[in-house]
Design a protein around this motif. Structure first.
Motif, PDB file in Angstrom:
ATOM      1  N   GLU A 157     -22.782 -14.611  -0.468  1.00 18.18           N
ATOM      2  CA  GLU A 157     -22.181 -14.932  -1.761  1.00 18.18           C
ATOM      3  C   GLU A 157     -23.147 -15.548  -2.767  1.00 18.18           C
ATOM      4  OE1 GLU A 157     -20.888 -16.597   1.121  1.00 18.18           O
ATOM      5  OE2 GLU A 157     -19.571 -14.917   1.556  1.00 18.18           O
ATOM      6  N   GLY A 158     -24.188 -16.226  -2.289  1.00 17.84           N
ATOM      7  CA  GLY A 158     -25.020 -16.981  -3.210  1.00 17.84           C
ATOM      8  C   GLY A 158     -26.486 -16.979  -2.865  1.00 17.84           C
ATOM      9  N   ILE A 159     -27.250 -17.541  -3.787  1.00 14.18           N
ATOM     10  CA  ILE A 159     -28.701 -17.555  -3.655  1.00 14.18           C
ATOM     11  C   ILE A 159     -29.247 -18.809  -4.338  1.00 14.18           C
ATOM     12  CG2 ILE A 159     -29.021 -16.195  -5.781  1.00 14.18           C
ATOM     13  CD1 ILE A 159     -31.344 -14.754  -4.243  1.00 14.18           C
ATOM     14  N   CYS A 160     -30.366 -19.304  -3.828  1.00 12.03           N
ATOM     15  CA  CYS A 160     -31.069 -20.410  -4.454  1.00 12.03           C
ATOM     16  C   CYS A 160     -32.471 -19.917  -4.790  1.00 12.03           C
ATOM     17  CB  CYS A 160     -31.122 -21.614  -3.514  1.00 12.03           C
ATOM     18  SG  CYS A 160     -31.895 -23.055  -4.263  1.00 12.03           S
ATOM     19  N   LEU A 161     -32.874 -20.116  -6.034  1.00 15.91           N
ATOM     20  CA  LEU A 161     -34.141 -19.590  -6.531  1.00 15.91           C
ATOM     21  C   LEU A 161     -34.977 -20.707  -7.139  1.00 15.91           C
ATOM     22  CD1 LEU A 161     -32.079 -17.165  -8.602  1.00 15.91           C
ATOM     23  CD2 LEU A 161     -33.558 -16.239  -6.869  1.00 15.91           C
ATOM     24  N   SER A 162     -36.268 -20.517  -7.133  1.00 13.85           N
ATOM     25  CA  SER A 162     -37.176 -21.339  -7.909  1.00 13.85           C
ATOM     26  C   SER A 162     -37.726 -20.430  -9.002  1.00 13.85           C
ATOM     27  CB  SER A 162     -38.309 -21.876  -7.032  1.00 13.85           C
ATOM     28  OG  SER A 162     -39.216 -22.622  -7.816  1.00 13.85           O
ATOM     29  N   LEU A 163     -37.354 -20.709 -10.256  1.00 15.60           N
ATOM     30  CA  LEU A 163     -37.726 -19.844 -11.382  1.00 15.60           C
ATOM     31  C   LEU A 163     -38.540 -20.620 -12.405  1.00 15.60           C
ATOM     32  CD1 LEU A 163     -34.300 -18.078 -12.025  1.00 15.60           C
ATOM     33  CD2 LEU A 163     -36.229 -17.217 -10.683  1.00 15.60           C
ATOM     34  N   VAL A 164     -39.420 -19.900 -13.093  1.00 17.25           N
ATOM     35  CA  VAL A 164     -40.163 -20.548 -14.169  1.00 17.25           C
ATOM     36  C   VAL A 164     -39.165 -21.166 -15.131  1.00 17.25           C
ATOM     37  CG1 VAL A 164     -42.259 -19.134 -14.024  1.00 17.25           C
ATOM     38  CG2 VAL A 164     -40.358 -18.350 -15.422  1.00 17.25           C
ATOM     39  N   ASN A 165     -39.462 -22.382 -15.583  1.00 19.94           N
ATOM     40  CA  ASN A 165     -38.476 -23.101 -16.388  1.00 19.94           C
ATOM     41  C   ASN A 165     -38.274 -22.519 -17.786  1.00 19.94           C
ATOM     42  OD1 ASN A 165     -40.758 -24.058 -17.646  1.00 19.94           O
ATOM     43  ND2 ASN A 165     -40.623 -26.091 -16.752  1.00 19.94           N
ATOM     44  N   THR A 166     -39.076 -21.541 -18.162  1.00 21.78           N
ATOM     45  CA  THR A 166     -38.888 -20.881 -19.447  1.00 21.78           C
ATOM     46  C   THR A 166     -37.871 -19.744 -19.359  1.00 21.78           C
ATOM     47  OG1 THR A 166     -40.775 -19.446 -18.986  1.00 21.78           O
ATOM     48  CG2 THR A 166     -41.190 -21.435 -20.299  1.00 21.78           C
ATOM     49  N   PHE A 167     -37.450 -19.398 -18.134  1.00 18.27           N
ATOM     50  CA  PHE A 167     -36.483 -18.315 -17.944  1.00 18.27           C
ATOM     51  C   PHE A 167     -35.074 -18.848 -18.213  1.00 18.27           C
ATOM     52  CE2 PHE A 167     -33.692 -15.634 -15.281  1.00 18.27           C
ATOM     53  CZ  PHE A 167     -33.992 -14.398 -15.841  1.00 18.27           C
ATOM     54  N   ALA A 168     -34.395 -18.245 -19.182  1.00 14.06           N
ATOM     55  CA  ALA A 168     -33.049 -18.684 -19.552  1.00 14.06           C
ATOM     56  C   ALA A 168     -32.034 -18.194 -18.530  1.00 14.06           C
ATOM     57  CB  ALA A 168     -32.695 -18.148 -20.935  1.00 14.06           C
ATOM     58  N   THR A 169     -31.188 -19.119 -18.051  1.00 18.58           N
ATOM     59  CA  THR A 169     -30.171 -18.750 -17.061  1.00 18.58           C
ATOM     60  C   THR A 169     -28.782 -19.232 -17.459  1.00 18.58           C
ATOM     61  OG1 THR A 169     -30.587 -20.748 -15.791  1.00 18.58           O
ATOM     62  CG2 THR A 169     -31.771 -18.772 -15.105  1.00 18.58           C
ATOM     63  N   GLU A 170     -28.508 -19.325 -18.731  1.00 17.97           N
ATOM     64  CA  GLU A 170     -27.192 -19.774 -19.162  1.00 17.97           C
ATOM     65  C   GLU A 170     -26.129 -18.712 -18.900  1.00 17.97           C
ATOM     66  OE1 GLU A 170     -29.860 -19.937 -21.483  1.00 17.97           O
ATOM     67  OE2 GLU A 170     -30.265 -21.952 -20.754  1.00 17.97           O
ATOM     68  N   ASN A 171     -26.525 -17.454 -18.933  1.00 18.39           N
ATOM     69  CA  ASN A 171     -25.609 -16.328 -18.741  1.00 18.39           C
ATOM     70  C   ASN A 171     -25.975 -15.584 -17.455  1.00 18.39           C
ATOM     71  OD1 ASN A 171     -24.326 -16.718 -21.334  1.00 18.39           O
ATOM     72  ND2 ASN A 171     -26.205 -15.896 -22.231  1.00 18.39           N
ATOM     73  N   ASP A 172     -25.112 -14.658 -17.049  1.00 12.37           N
ATOM     74  CA  ASP A 172     -25.415 -13.798 -15.911  1.00 12.37           C
ATOM     75  C   ASP A 172     -26.742 -13.095 -16.184  1.00 12.37           C
ATOM     76  OD1 ASP A 172     -22.869 -14.582 -15.211  1.00 12.37           O
ATOM     77  OD2 ASP A 172     -21.972 -12.604 -15.443  1.00 12.37           O
ATOM     78  N   PHE A 173     -27.518 -12.880 -15.124  1.00 15.18           N
ATOM     79  CA  PHE A 173     -28.815 -12.236 -15.309  1.00 15.18           C
ATOM     80  C   PHE A 173     -29.142 -11.323 -14.132  1.00 15.18           C
ATOM     81  CE2 PHE A 173     -29.501 -16.357 -13.338  1.00 15.18           C
ATOM     82  CZ  PHE A 173     -30.437 -16.120 -12.341  1.00 15.18           C
ATOM     83  N   LEU A 174     -30.046 -10.377 -14.376  1.00  9.81           N
ATOM     84  CA  LEU A 174     -30.505  -9.429 -13.361  1.00  9.81           C
ATOM     85  C   LEU A 174     -31.917  -9.801 -12.924  1.00  9.81           C
ATOM     86  CD1 LEU A 174     -29.405  -6.068 -15.013  1.00  9.81           C
ATOM     87  CD2 LEU A 174     -28.336  -7.151 -13.046  1.00  9.81           C
ATOM     88  N   VAL A 175     -32.159  -9.700 -11.627  1.00  6.31           N
ATOM     89  CA  VAL A 175     -33.505  -9.884 -11.085  1.00  6.31           C
ATOM     90  C   VAL A 175     -33.734  -8.854  -9.992  1.00  6.31           C
ATOM     91  CG1 VAL A 175     -33.701 -12.354 -11.592  1.00  6.31           C
ATOM     92  CG2 VAL A 175     -32.754 -11.616  -9.391  1.00  6.31           C
ATOM     93  N   ILE A 176     -34.986  -8.700  -9.650  1.00  4.58           N
ATOM     94  CA  ILE A 176     -35.389  -7.867  -8.524  1.00  4.58           C
ATOM     95  C   ILE A 176     -35.922  -8.799  -7.452  1.00  4.58           C
ATOM     96  CG2 ILE A 176     -36.987  -6.085  -7.714  1.00  4.58           C
ATOM     97  CD1 ILE A 176     -37.094  -5.099 -10.673  1.00  4.58           C
ATOM     98  N   LEU A 177     -35.406  -8.670  -6.229  1.00  5.24           N
ATOM     99  CA  LEU A 177     -35.960  -9.407  -5.098  1.00  5.24           C
ATOM    100  C   LEU A 177     -36.917  -8.488  -4.371  1.00  5.24           C
ATOM    101  CD1 LEU A 177     -32.930 -11.296  -3.504  1.00  5.24           C
ATOM    102  CD2 LEU A 177     -34.368 -11.952  -5.425  1.00  5.24           C
ATOM    103  N   SER A 178     -38.129  -8.963  -4.175  1.00  3.51           N
ATOM    104  CA  SER A 178     -39.149  -8.208  -3.455  1.00  3.51           C
ATOM    105  C   SER A 178     -39.491  -8.984  -2.192  1.00  3.51           C
ATOM    106  CB  SER A 178     -40.385  -8.043  -4.341  1.00  3.51           C
ATOM    107  OG  SER A 178     -41.374  -7.297  -3.671  1.00  3.51           O
ATOM    108  N   PRO A 179     -39.068  -8.483  -1.011  1.00  5.30           N
ATOM    109  CA  PRO A 179     -39.340  -9.208   0.231  1.00  5.30           C
ATOM    110  C   PRO A 179     -40.829  -9.463   0.404  1.00  5.30           C
ATOM    111  CG  PRO A 179     -37.810  -7.400   0.609  1.00  5.30           C
ATOM    112  CD  PRO A 179     -38.336  -7.245  -0.790  1.00  5.30           C
ATOM    113  N   ALA A 180     -41.170 -10.714   0.693  1.00  2.00           N
ATOM    114  CA  ALA A 180     -42.569 -11.130   0.709  1.00  2.00           C
ATOM    115  C   ALA A 180     -43.351 -10.673   1.930  1.00  2.00           C
ATOM    116  CB  ALA A 180     -42.645 -12.651   0.584  1.00  2.00           C
ATOM    117  N   TYR A 181     -42.692 -10.603   3.089  1.00  2.00           N
ATOM    118  CA  TYR A 181     -43.447 -10.364   4.316  1.00  2.00           C
ATOM    119  C   TYR A 181     -43.112  -9.069   5.023  1.00  2.00           C
ATOM    120  CZ  TYR A 181     -44.938 -15.130   3.716  1.00  2.00           C
ATOM    121  OH  TYR A 181     -45.487 -16.272   3.213  1.00  2.00           O
TER     122      TYR A 181
END
Length: 121
Positions: free
Chosen positions: A39-63
């Motif tokens: 249901e949910g996710i916790c992210l660390s995002l650059v603080n200049t990225f606006a997140t007041e509204n719904d947003f789209l991202v791409i998750l790229s598995p690191a390993y």
């Protein structure tokens, strides 16, 4: 977004450690994921990225190269400053493209133990 609500929200479902790069739709790096649940996710995002509204991202598995990138629509629930460059953001997952990739990714991290890393997947 209230920090007290954040603490309750964060503990309301079982989450697994999940380390992915978080990219915008133009493949610019925005940050990383900390944990993930159905249901949910916790992210660390650059603080200049606006997140007041719904947003789209791409998750790229690191390993792992065995799991393709995943596009995800997120509704921000809470946000708090981590440091001078990054904010921690908790969000509700609204939609994923595709569900098969999402559940493969979630399973990968669930099987990987606390670090979310697998030697052979």
């Amino acid at each position: 977004m209230n920090s007290q609500v954040a603490q309750i929200e964060r503990r309301s479902s079982t989450r697994v450690v999940a380390f992915c790069q978080v990219l915008d739709l133009e493949y610019n790096c925005l940050g990383i994921t900390f944990d993930l649940s159905p249901e949910g996710i916790c992210l660390s995002l650059v603080n200049t990225f606006a997140t007041e509204n719904d947003f789209l991202v791409i998750l790229s598995p690191a390993y792992t190269k065995h799991i393709p990138n995943l596009v995800m629509k997120i509704r921000p629930v809470w946000r708090r400053q981590n440091d001078s460059q990054y904010d921690e953001v908790g969000g509700k997952i609204l939609q994923v493209w595709t569900k098969e990739i999402f559940y493969t990714l979630l399973s990968y991290y669930q099987k990987g133990g606390p670090s979310g890393l697998l030697v052979n997947f």
